[in-house]
Design a protein around this motif. Structure first.
Motif, short mmCIF file in Angstrom:
data_model
loop_
_atom_site.label_atom_id
_atom_site.label_comp_id
_atom_site.label_asym_id
_atom_site.label_seq_id
_atom_site.Cartn_x
_atom_site.Cartn_y
_atom_site.Cartn_z
N PHE A 95 43.54 19.81 48.00
CA PHE A 95 44.70 20.45 48.63
C PHE A 95 44.25 21.65 49.47
O PHE A 95 44.70 21.81 50.61
N ALA A 138 54.20 12.47 42.01
CA ALA A 138 53.50 11.18 42.04
C ALA A 138 52.14 11.30 41.36
O ALA A 138 51.72 10.41 40.60
N LEU A 139 51.45 12.41 41.63
CA LEU A 139 50.13 12.60 41.02
C LEU A 139 50.25 12.74 39.50
O LEU A 139 49.42 12.20 38.75
N GLN A 182 50.80 28.07 47.25
CA GLN A 182 51.41 26.75 47.13
C GLN A 182 50.91 26.03 45.88
O GLN A 182 51.67 25.46 45.12
N ILE A 198 52.14 16.87 54.79
CA ILE A 198 53.04 17.17 53.66
C ILE A 198 52.79 18.59 53.18
O ILE A 198 53.72 19.35 52.90
N ILE A 199 51.50 18.97 53.14
CA ILE A 199 51.14 20.32 52.70
C ILE A 199 51.75 21.36 53.65
O ILE A 199 52.24 22.40 53.21
N ALA A 254 46.23 23.71 52.01
CA ALA A 254 47.25 24.27 51.12
C ALA A 254 46.83 25.69 50.74
O ALA A 254 45.65 25.95 50.53
N THR A 297 58.18 17.00 56.67
CA THR A 297 58.63 15.82 55.92
C THR A 297 59.44 14.88 56.84
O THR A 297 60.29 14.14 56.40
N LYS A 317 50.77 9.37 37.99
CA LYS A 317 49.56 8.55 38.01
C LYS A 317 48.51 9.07 37.00
O LYS A 317 47.73 8.29 36.46
N MET A 343 61.99 11.24 52.05
CA MET A 343 60.75 11.73 52.65
C MET A 343 59.89 12.45 51.63
O MET A 343 60.42 13.13 50.74
N LYS A 344 58.60 12.28 51.78
CA LYS A 344 57.67 12.93 50.86
C LYS A 344 57.57 14.42 51.16
O LYS A 344 57.52 14.83 52.31
N ASN A 345 57.55 15.21 50.11
CA ASN A 345 57.22 16.63 50.27
C ASN A 345 56.17 16.99 49.21
O ASN A 345 55.78 16.14 48.41
N PHE A 346 55.75 18.26 49.23
CA PHE A 346 54.65 18.66 48.34
C PHE A 346 55.02 18.46 46.86
O PHE A 346 54.21 18.02 46.06
N ILE A 396 54.85 14.81 46.04
CA ILE A 396 53.44 14.39 45.96
C ILE A 396 52.88 14.76 44.58
O ILE A 396 52.21 13.96 43.92
N GLY A 422 45.61 9.46 42.72
CA GLY A 422 47.00 9.21 42.31
C GLY A 422 47.93 8.90 43.47
O GLY A 422 49.10 8.63 43.25
N LEU A 423 47.40 8.97 44.70
CA LEU A 423 48.24 8.67 45.87
C LEU A 423 47.73 7.43 46.58
O LEU A 423 46.52 7.19 46.61
#
Lengths: 711, 248
Positions: free
Chosen positions: A92, A10-11, A101, B109-110, A97, B114, A14, A1-4, A7, B97-98
């Motif tokens: 964000f 991933a950024l 965070q 997600i923030i 956010a 999850t 990229k 599962m994705k979490n912060f 993410i 990037g996503l």
């Protein structure tokens, strides 16, 4: 599962180019500074550069420039990074956010980037310095003195610089996070920093300020010393400040207004306006590049100036072999030397020798007061001078001069230089054995290269009178001789040199600045002679092959073939050090220029897309990019190079109020260095241009382009 | 749902103070689709930024779902942004990037969710807005209309009380604009979303239940849609002309 965290991972993946740019910039600047400081603090270098000497000051000055440049350029790279991050952080925050965070993620990234890059740069800096040095030793010259040693304390400087980078980046990060609202952060990436108004007089006034600051800063210390009898402290270097203000104004004028008017202004309107809208950063970068180019050339000119001057001086000598020794030494005789020559298959073709005397001279000397001030005091025993009788002078030089009774002449170089190095205000000469005195006055200058700035000539009768009863320790013998095929007699020269050193006693183990007359005067006044303090360079026969011995021994022979062959070895550490400094500075220049140009591409991607839609031809787009990139490399290149070249000419001129033939040759050699480096910068400029065109999707041929836009 | 009472906001430029919002009063009901229109400088975007708490306001009250938004601390503001409001921006504000699905799920997600349910919800929204076929693509690989539909889907992932949209069709051609407006209608009709949209575009505004016209920082007129869309657009254009026609 994705979490912060995922993410963000991933950024990062990229957008790795943005991270790579910051990592590379921090790594590179710490690497350069560590390499520089490793060299600067190396015992090998410190042993060669005299403490308080100009070379050490120059090395320090260029280090400060390099550190400022690298610090500036790293924080600039960090600002680009934050601009990229601003969009991410803005989105964000807009989506809920919290600052906490975002800052946790940001500081984690900054910690990894800064700590990793700084550690890698600091670890590899010293090996880099060692590798470059070994390369010099392999390709250029290798002497025992060049065995490189490092001082672990140098790492303290590297650590301090790394800490500075680390703290600066974190402060920038904290400021970035503490932005008052999301709108500011989101808009950060689109922010331009235009210079609003530049008056037409900026450029011309800037040039005037540069001249005033450069000229004023250089001659001010001389004025303070000569007119006010005051050695100015370091802070008076602030007189150079108008030079930097002027430089900034000239660069601003160039970026914002340009120097061409009329039709050409419209021709380059895109180039100029795009640069103007990134004006502050562009000008700051160009200023750093200019200063680093100036520092790099300052170091790079050292070798050609020194080399050309030394080579010309060696070539100009009228005799192949010359040496002098004290009459109380058990020195080699003519037959001993002839025997050594025979052993080495060398034929001596001419031989001249003559006696001269070391006499006490009266005169004024400086006495230090408080606050850097000084006054002059007269002393009967002010210092020593080498006096030769006119008949001996004529015999040794082949000249036919006449010195009047009661007068003396002073010898200058063939080109008339060196009058600032020889004192002509003596009125009394003293026999240092009998203490009898002779009244004299200055009559004229003579010219003879071998005796330049060291010898005085007396009337024969006066010489006989003043040297009557003079002990051998104050008498010396001067020997000149020529050989057949002088340039092929290296082995003989080396053997003779070693024999002369072997035949010199410990009383002659002195540097050339040690004045025995001053020593006697100081002893008489119950003062400590400065030559007996730690300040005086120490000379040892054990170090006869060292550059220090060869440069400073009072009785160092002048053998053309030896000096010619040993030049690079003698000055190896100096030469290599300054070449090293030049390489480091030029490397920093190229990286800063490249980074700046990449920013042009990143910032203007949309502008070029719009221009293309408005019908701009590929050629027009290419010329517009070329115009900006050429300015980033070209303007600092031209300004920095011109500044330092003019500064060098000024140094040469004000040394003796004239520019000698050897200085002209040295300056011409510097032009070759400039040509060589300009080619390197030009090649790098072309590489950068190619890269930026590729990023902006503009074909360099100017004939066509491929539209990558997907919409 | 949303109540704005006597809202004042000013900016300082040097020594001069500019009153941008001069006592705004308005309400938006649950499930309503409201547009704000007005000439340049009328205070539309400032009003939206104040409601979204992106910028602080000088005086007045903004209440969202019964909660007063004035003087909230940062933590509470983040929660409002995350849970109670959804945002759609003119320039999409997607993270390059996503991929599309990750961008849609970003608000959840923030907030630390999850769960698998999140992914399921993301996929549902992709289906509703017709972007399932591009859910694994990156923003650079999709069109402007698709980007904005992704942004609308993202704004709904946390089932907010209200969607705030700032010129959502400003960067789009007419076909893409129509698709985005359809997305809002979908959100309103199927998800009972409340939408507050700032726009210059009378065509986009004509799909709304109500249009608030702003002039010089105050509510100039409120027009309710009582007729069919085309006639309502005509009515809007008339009102714009009446306001001395700065709006195209």
């Amino acid at each position: 599962m994705k979490n912060f965290g995922k993410i963000n991972t991933a950024l990062r993946r990229k957008n790795k180019k943005n991270y790579a740019l910051l990592v590379a910039c921090i790594f590179f600047s710490v690497l350069l500074i560590t390499a520089y400081v490793s060299m600067m603090r190396s015992p090998t270098v410190l042993a060669i550069l005299p403490e308080g000497g100009d070379s050490r000051k120059q090395m320090m000055m260029i280090f400060v420039l390099a550190a400022i440049g690298c610090g500036f350029f790293t924080t600039y790279a960090a600002s680009i990074f934050f601009r990229y991050k601003s969009r991410e952080a803005g989105i964000f925050m807009a989506l809920g956010a919290s600052r906490g965070q975002i800052s946790r993620q940001l500081f984690y990234e900054l910690f990894v980037i800064s700590a990793g890059s700084c550690a890698a740069g600091a670890l590899l800096g010293t090996p880099l310095a060692w590798c470059i040095w070994q390369l010099f030793r392999t390709l250029l010259v290798d002497t025992q003195e060049m065995t490189l040693a490092f001082d672990p304390q140098a790492y303290m400087f590297a650590l301090a610089f790394s800490l500075f980078i680390f703290i600066s980046i974190f402060i920038m990060g904290r400021r970035f996070i503490r932005r008052t609202n999301i709108i500011d952060i989101v808009n950060e990436q689109r922010k331009s920093e235009p210079i609003r108004e530049v008056k037409p007089w900026y450029g011309p006034v800037g040039i005037v300020l540069m001249i005033v600051g450069g000229f004023g800063g250089y001659i001010a210390p001389t004025i303070f010393i000569k007119v006010y009898q005051w050695y100015p402290p370091a802070w008076t270097n602030i007189i150079y400040l108008p030079l930097f203000i002027g430089l900034y104004m000239v660069l601003i004028h160039t970026v914002v207004r340009g120097w061409k008017h009329g039709k050409s202004r419209y021709k380059n309107i895109i180039t100029n306006s795009l640069m103007k809208f990134q004006g502050k950063q562009t000008v700051n970068n160009m200023l750093v590049i200019t200063v680093l180019i100036a520092g790099a050339y300052f170091a790079a000119f050292y070798t050609p100036m020194l080399g050309t001057g030394a080579m010309q001086e060696t070539e100009k000598r009228p005799v192949d072999y010359a040496f002098h020794y004290r009459a109380d030494q058990n020195m080699l005789t003519r037959s001993d030397i002839t025997a050594i020559a025979a052993e080495e298959g060398v034929t001596i073709t001419s031989w001249k020798d003559a006696e001269f005397a070391v006499l006490g001279q009266d005169g004024q000397h400086e006495v230090d007061d408080e606050g850097g001030k000084y006054h002059y005091e007269y002393s009967k025993l002010n210092g020593a001078g080498k006096y030769i009788a006119e008949s001996n002078y004529n015999a040794m030089t082949g000249q036919n001069i006449n010195v009047e009774p009661g007068r003396f002449a002073a010898v200058l170089a063939d080109d008339g230089t060196g009058d600032n190095m020889i004192q002509v205000d003596a009125t009394w000469l003293t026999n240092m054995t009998t203490r009898k005195m002779l009244s004299v006055s200055f009559q004229k200058y003579l010219r003879y290269e071998m005796m330049a700035s060291s010898y005085y000539v007396l009337d024969d009768a006066d010489y006989a009178q003043i040297t009557a009863g003079l002990a051998n320790e104050w008498r010396e013998k001067l020997v000149y001789f020529n050989v057949e095929g002088a340039l092929l007699t290296y082995d003989f020269a080396k053997k003779l040199y070693n024999s002369i050193v072997d035949h010199s006693g410990p009383e002659c183990e002195l540097p050339e600045f040690y004045d025995r007359v001053e020593k006697i005067a100081a002893d008489k006044a119950s003062e400590t002679y400065w030559g007996d303090t730690e300040q005086m360079t120490k000379i040892s026969y054990a170090g006869r092959d060292s550059s220090e011995f060869k440069q400073f021994w009072e009785y160092m022979p002048q053998f053309r073939v030896l000096d010619r062959n040993n030049f690079v070895a003698t000055y190896a550490v100096f030469l290599m050090l300054f070449i090293f400094i030049a390489i480091i500075c030029f490397a920093a220049v190229l990286v800063i220029g490249y980074t700046r140009c990449l920013t042009i591409a990143i910032n203007n991607l949309q502008v070029y897309e719009d221009l293309r839609r408005l019908g701009a031809t590929p050629k027009y787009l290419y010329n517009s990019i070329k115009g900006q990139i050429s300015k980033v490399f070209g303007v600092p290149g031209i300004v920095g190079t011109s500044l330092i070249y003019i500064f060098y000419v000024m140094i040469m001129f004000f040394n003796d109020n004239m520019i000698t033939q050897s200085e002209i040759s040295g300056l011409i050699s510097c032009l070759f260095v400039i040509a060589g480096m300009s080619v390197v910068i030009w090649i790098f400029h072309r590489f950068t241009l190619h890269k930026v065109c590729k990023m902006l999707n503009v074909k360099q041929s100017g004939k066509q382009h491929t539209n990558k836009c997907t919409e | 749902m949303l109540q704005v009472k006597d809202l004042h906001k000013s900016y300082k430029a040097g020594k001069i103070t500019y009153e941008v919002l001069n006592g705004i009063n308005l309400t938006v009901a649950q499930g309503e689709f409201v547009a704000v229109m007005g000439p340049s400088g009328s205070g539309k975007t400032t009003l939206l930024n104040c409601i979204s708490c992106y910028i602080p306001f000088d005086k007045g009250h903004i209440t969202l779902g019964g909660q007063d938004l004035k003087n909230l601390n940062e933590e509470s503001l983040s929660k409002v942004h995350n849970k109670k409001l959804g945002f759609v921006f003119q320039d999409f504000m997607l993270l390059d990037g996503l991929n599309v699905l990750d961008n849609i799920m970003l608000p959840r997600i923030i907030s630390g969710d999850t769960s698998e349910a999140m992914e399921q919800r993301g996929n549902e929204l992709c289906d509703i807005f017709g972007i399932s076929h591009i859910k694994n693509k990156y923003p650079a690989e999709i069109s402007g209309g698709e980007k904005q539909r992704t942004a609308v889907a993202r704004s709904l992932i946390n089932e907010p009380l209200m969607i705030l949209a700032d010129e959502p069709t400003g960067n789009l051609d007419s076909k893409s604009s129509r698709t985005v407006i359809s997305s809002f209608e979908e959100a309103k009709n199927h998800l009972s979303a409340t939408i507050f949209m700032v726009t210059h575009d009378s065509f986009a505004a004509s799909f709304c239940d109500r249009v608030i016209m702003l002039k010089d920082g105050a509510v100039y007129k409120v027009l309710e849609k009582k007729t069919e869309r085309g006639a309502f657009q005509e009515e809007l254009l008339e009102a714009i002309k009446e306001m001395s026609g700065d709006v195209a």
